[in-house]
Design an enzyme around this catalytic site. Structure first.
Site, PDB file in Angstrom:
ATOM      1  N   HIS A 117       0.843  -1.200   0.000  1.00 17.46           N
ATOM      2  CA  HIS A 117       0.000   0.000   0.000  1.00 17.46           C
ATOM      3  C   HIS A 117       0.876   1.247   0.000  1.00 17.46           C
ATOM      4  O   HIS A 117       1.826   1.350   0.776  1.00 17.46           O
ATOM      5  CB  HIS A 117      -0.904   0.011   1.247  1.00 17.46           C
ATOM      6  CG  HIS A 117      -1.681   1.285   1.408  1.00 17.46           C
ATOM      7  ND1 HIS A 117      -1.443   2.177   2.428  1.00 17.46           N
ATOM      8  CD2 HIS A 117      -2.700   1.804   0.667  1.00 17.46           C
ATOM      9  CE1 HIS A 117      -2.284   3.201   2.319  1.00 17.46           C
ATOM     10  NE2 HIS A 117      -3.050   2.994   1.270  1.00 17.46           N
ATOM     11  N   SER A 118       0.573   2.191  -0.888  1.00 17.26           N
ATOM     12  CA  SER A 118       1.226   3.498  -0.887  1.00 17.26           C
ATOM     13  C   SER A 118       2.755   3.357  -1.008  1.00 17.26           C
ATOM     14  O   SER A 118       3.242   2.771  -1.972  1.00 17.26           O
ATOM     15  CB  SER A 118       0.803   4.256   0.380  1.00 17.26           C
ATOM     16  OG  SER A 118       1.093   5.617   0.283  1.00 17.26           O
TER      17      SER A 118
END
Length: 239
Positions: free
Chosen positions: A76-77
Site C-alpha cells: 500500500h502506498s
C-alpha cells in the site's frame, strides 16, 4: 490456500491490515502483515539507519524465515516501493504483485520521484528528532489525511500512526533482476480518485488484462473498504 504478505505504507504498521486480514483468514488463507523497522510496534527501533533498503530487507526476511513461496505480495502506498524491491531480490518466492493505491516505481526512482507533490506537501510539517528527519507526524485527526472520515476509525488510527523517516522517501530504488521481476504478474487495486494521476499505459494494460480494480474511497482503502479490498485479493488468488 493462498499466502498473502501485506505491506503497509508510510506512517502505518501491520495493524492497518487487521480488517482485511480477518476476512482473508476467514476464507481459509494464510496472512502475514509485518511492521517495518521504526514504525508502530517497532518505532523504538527508529534511527538514522532506517531507509528504503532496510524496509526491503525487513519484508524479504519474512519470506525467507517463514519459508514462503508463491506469495501474493501486497503493498500500500509507500509499500509499493518496498514490494518492488523485495520481488527484485526474491522473484522466485513471489507469485503475484499487488499494488494497493501504491507507488509503481522503476529502477532508480524514489518515492519522491513517483509522488513528489503529495509528500512535498507533508515535509514542511515534519521535524528532526535525534538527527532523523521525520514526516507524517501523528496528530489528532490525522486519519483524515489518508481519506478516512469515520470518527471512531480516526480515533483508532490516532492511537497507532507513527512518524516516518524522510530518508525512506528520497532513497532511489535499485533493481538488479528486472527480467525476473517484471515477469511476475502485477495487479492494481486503486482509489477511483487517483486513476487520473497514474501512468495511463500501465493502467490501460492492467484494465485490458482484467488486473485492475478501482474502489471509490479514500487512500487508506484497506481500512475504509476492507471487504472490497479483500474480495479483490481473493479474486487475484483464484485467478
Amino acid at each position: 490456500m493462498a499466502r498473502y504478505v501485506l505491506v503497509h505504507g508510510g506512517g502505518h504498521g501491520g495493524w492497518c491490515y487487521q480488517p482485511v486480514a480477518r476476512l482473508l483468514q476467514a476464507a481459509g488463507h494464510e496472512v502475514y502483515a509485518p511492521t517495518m523497522t521504526g514504525l508502530a510496534e517497532r518505532s523504538h527501533l527508529l534511527g538514522p539507519h532506517v531507509d528504503l533498503d532496510l524496509h526491503i530487507q525487513d519484508i524479504a526476511a519474512v519470506l525467507h524465515y517463514e519459508d514462503l513461496r508463491e506469495v501474493i505480495l501486497v503493498g500500500h502506498s509507500y509499500g509499493g516501493m518496498v514490494i518492488t524491491g523485495v520481488a527484485d531480490r526474491m522473484a522466485d518466492r513471489v507469485g503475484r504483485l499487488v499494488y494497493l493505491d501504491a507507488a509503481t516505481p522503476v529502477n532508480g526512482q524514489s518515492l519522491h520521484d513517483v509522488a513528489g507533490p503529495v509528500i512535498d506537501a507533508a515535509r514542511p510539517f515534519g521535524q528532526v528528532v535525534d538527527g532523523v528527519e521525520l514526516v507524517l507526524l501523528p496528530a489528532p485527526g490525522a486519519g483524515a489525511f489518508y481519506g478516512v472520515t469515520d470518527p471512531d476509525t480516526i480515533a483508532w488510527m490516532d492511537a497507532r500512526l507513527t512518524a516516518h523517516p524522510w530518508k525512506c522517501f528520497e532513497q532511489p530504488l535499485k533493481l538488479t533482476n528486472e527480467d525476473a521481476l517484471w515477469a511476475i504478474p502485477q495487479y492494481h487495486i486503486v482509489c477511483t480518485s487517483t486513476l487520473a494521476t497514474r501512468d495511463p499505459g500501465l493502467i490501460g494494460k492492467a484494465r485490458a488484462e482484467g488486473r485492475l480494480w478501482d474502489i471509490d474511497t479514500g487512500h487508506d482503502l484497506m481500512i475504509t473498504e476492507p471487504r472490497a479490498v479483500a474480495d479483490a485479493l481473493l479474486q487475484i488468488a483464484a485467478g
